[in-house]
Write a protein that holds these residues in place. Structure first.
Motif, PDB file in Angstrom:
ATOM      1  N   ARG A 320       0.886  -1.134  -0.033  1.00  0.00           N
ATOM      2  CA  ARG A 320       0.003  -0.119  -0.083  1.00  0.00           C
ATOM      3  C   ARG A 320       0.824   1.267   0.006  1.00  0.00           C
ATOM      4  N   TRP A 321       1.677   1.284   1.043  1.00  0.00           N
ATOM      5  CA  TRP A 321       2.643   2.678   0.818  1.00  0.00           C
ATOM      6  C   TRP A 321       3.485   2.974  -0.262  1.00  0.00           C
ATOM      7  N   PRO A 322       4.005   2.116  -1.389  1.00  0.00           N
ATOM      8  CA  PRO A 322       4.627   2.488  -2.270  1.00  0.00           C
ATOM      9  C   PRO A 322       3.309   3.186  -3.312  1.00  0.00           C
ATOM     10  N   ARG A 323       2.231   2.651  -3.191  1.00  0.00           N
ATOM     11  CA  ARG A 323       1.198   3.359  -4.011  1.00  0.00           C
ATOM     12  C   ARG A 323       0.869   4.818  -3.543  1.00  0.00           C
ATOM     13  N   ILE A 324       0.758   4.826  -2.269  1.00  0.00           N
ATOM     14  CA  ILE A 324       0.621   6.190  -1.586  1.00  0.00           C
ATOM     15  C   ILE A 324       1.727   7.105  -1.975  1.00  0.00           C
ATOM     16  N   ARG A 369      10.187   8.705   7.000  1.00  0.00           N
ATOM     17  CA  ARG A 369      11.513   8.634   6.964  1.00  0.00           C
ATOM     18  C   ARG A 369      12.144   7.480   7.211  1.00  0.00           C
ATOM     19  N   ARG A 370      11.827   6.545   8.522  1.00  0.00           N
ATOM     20  CA  ARG A 370      12.451   5.268   8.706  1.00  0.00           C
ATOM     21  C   ARG A 370      11.503   4.188   8.598  1.00  0.00           C
ATOM     22  N   LYS A 371      10.395   4.635   7.872  1.00  0.00           N
ATOM     23  CA  LYS A 371       9.275   3.276   7.650  1.00  0.00           C
ATOM     24  C   LYS A 371      10.029   2.335   6.884  1.00  0.00           C
ATOM     25  N   ARG A 372       9.498   1.247   6.849  1.00  0.00           N
ATOM     26  CA  ARG A 372       9.850   0.196   6.108  1.00  0.00           C
ATOM     27  C   ARG A 372       8.441  -0.244   5.301  1.00  0.00           C
ATOM     28  N   THR A 373       8.686  -1.139   4.224  1.00  0.00           N
ATOM     29  CA  THR A 373       7.298  -1.671   3.449  1.00  0.00           C
ATOM     30  C   THR A 373       6.603  -2.143   4.109  1.00  0.00           C
TER      31      THR A 373
END
Length: 373
Positions: A320-324, A369-373
């Motif tokens: 989801r996060w890459p799409r965001i 900033r420190r979030k992983r997928t």
């Protein structure tokens, strides 16, 4: 040269194919013919250990083998495995010490005892202290003899990987990262495809300060080409790919800042350009934006390894996060185009557009900033 009975050869072949039930049937027929075949009893124990809820039968098979040959090394090794499987773990120490006593040059006995002894000591510590565990860091006193056993196994079998694995585990638990790293390199010299050592070394190199996302992604992609089933390296490649994707938001924000500067959004007084800007000026503003994306994204993407490119596309579909991130970059770029291409006659609305594009994107950049997928 010792001749192996044809039935045992068939059982070995079935075992290698993981057809354990069929191997048991062949061994059962052999033991019906010759109940004193020690090798058949040992193989039968090994098959039982591979099947669920058959540890008791494995232990019984080793007992039958040892009744026929009390000093048989393979039978003792299988007995140690069976004792562990039936929750009689502390008893394995005596069995493995007997293996070492009977054959002081047999490296497997040292390696297995080195791998298990510290666990046995921790288990006994818990039993003697009301179930209390010694903590996250195993006391050095628990590790000392295990380390010496691992060293002896390495001396006896310098070309075997298992003693090195045991030594690495002990060094890692002792907090000796330098020795653990050297052992990882030794493991990879013997087995370049060793999944755990490869994953650890790749992760270490990828997380070295100064290594950029593209370099880290390439390291993980190269490692996955060698060990494609490694979940650790796939996660590392996903994280590095996500770091690459996050960069596109900076490109979009740079374009938005350029567009705001193009209409003198934050310049006051006589220095401000007259609005609306001429069509030629608005079209000219597209050239640096195109250059920003061509150099910052397209050229960079084309330089990536093919495996990294595939993973980028896969990551967008899977997570989801890459799409965001891509949606935020698209939103910021839309705001940049609105600022630069609409023939604004005053600057109030463009200010709202600018902040609407900047604030959500900048806030999320700080958040992940420190979030992983």
């Amino acid at each position: 040269m010792t001749t192996v009975h044809p039935a045992l050869e068939r059982a070995d072949a079935l075992y290698e194919l993981r057809r354990y039930d069929e191997a048991k049937t062949v061994l059962g027929q052999r033991l019906t013919e010759d109940p004193e075949d020690v090798r058949a009893w040992v193989r039968l124990a090994r098959c039982h250990l591979r099947l669920e809820n058959e540890a008791d039968q494995a232990l019984e098979a080793t007992e039958r083998a040892l009744a026929l040959a009390p000093e048989d090394i393979p039978a003792l090794i299988q007995r140690a495995y069976a004792l562990r499987a039936v929750d009689r773990f502390p008893e394995t120490e005596g069995v493995l010490r007997e293996v070492i006593r009977l054959d002081p040059e047999y490296w497997v006995g040292y390696a297995m005892l080195g791998d298990w002894l510290w666990r046995i000591k921790a288990y006994r510590y818990g039993r003697e202290n009301g179930g209390r565990h010694p903590g996250n860091r195993i006391p050095q006193v628990f590790l000392e003899e295990s380390g010496e056993l691992a060293k002896e196994a390495m001396r006896l079998a310098p070309e075997e990987v298992f003693p090195l694995e045991v030594a690495w585990l002990i060094a890692n638990m002792a907090g000796n990262g330098t020795v653990a790293d050297m052992l990882d390199q030794a493991i990879l010299r013997l087995d370049p495809n060793h999944p755990q050592a490869l994953a650890r070394q790749t992760q270490k190199n990828a997380e070295t300060p100064g290594v950029k996302a593209a370099e880290a992604a390439t390291l993980y992609a190269d490692a996955l080409a060698v060990a494609p089933d490694s979940a650790t390296m796939q996660q590392g490649l996903d994280d590095a790919s996500y770091r690459l994707l996050r960069g596109v938001r900076w490109l979009a924000m740079l374009c938005m800042l350029f567009a705001a500067a193009g209409i003198d959004l934050f310049t006051e007084g006589q220095a401000q350009r007259a609005l609306p800007l001429p069509l030629g000026q608005r079209l000219w503003d597209l050239i640096p934006m195109t250059a920003i994306w061509a150099v910052g994204a397209l050229l960079r993407y084309r330089r990536l390894r093919m495996g990294v490119r595939y993973n980028l596309r896969s990551l967008i579909n899977r997570r989801r996060w890459p799409r965001i991130v891509l949606a935020q970059a698209a939103w910021a770029m839309l705001c940049a185009l609105l600022l630069s291409q609409v023939p604004w006659t005053e600057r109030t609305v463009p200010e709202y557009v600018f902040w609407a594009g900047l604030i959500p994107t900048a806030a999320t950049i700080l958040f992940d900033r420190r979030k992983r997928t």
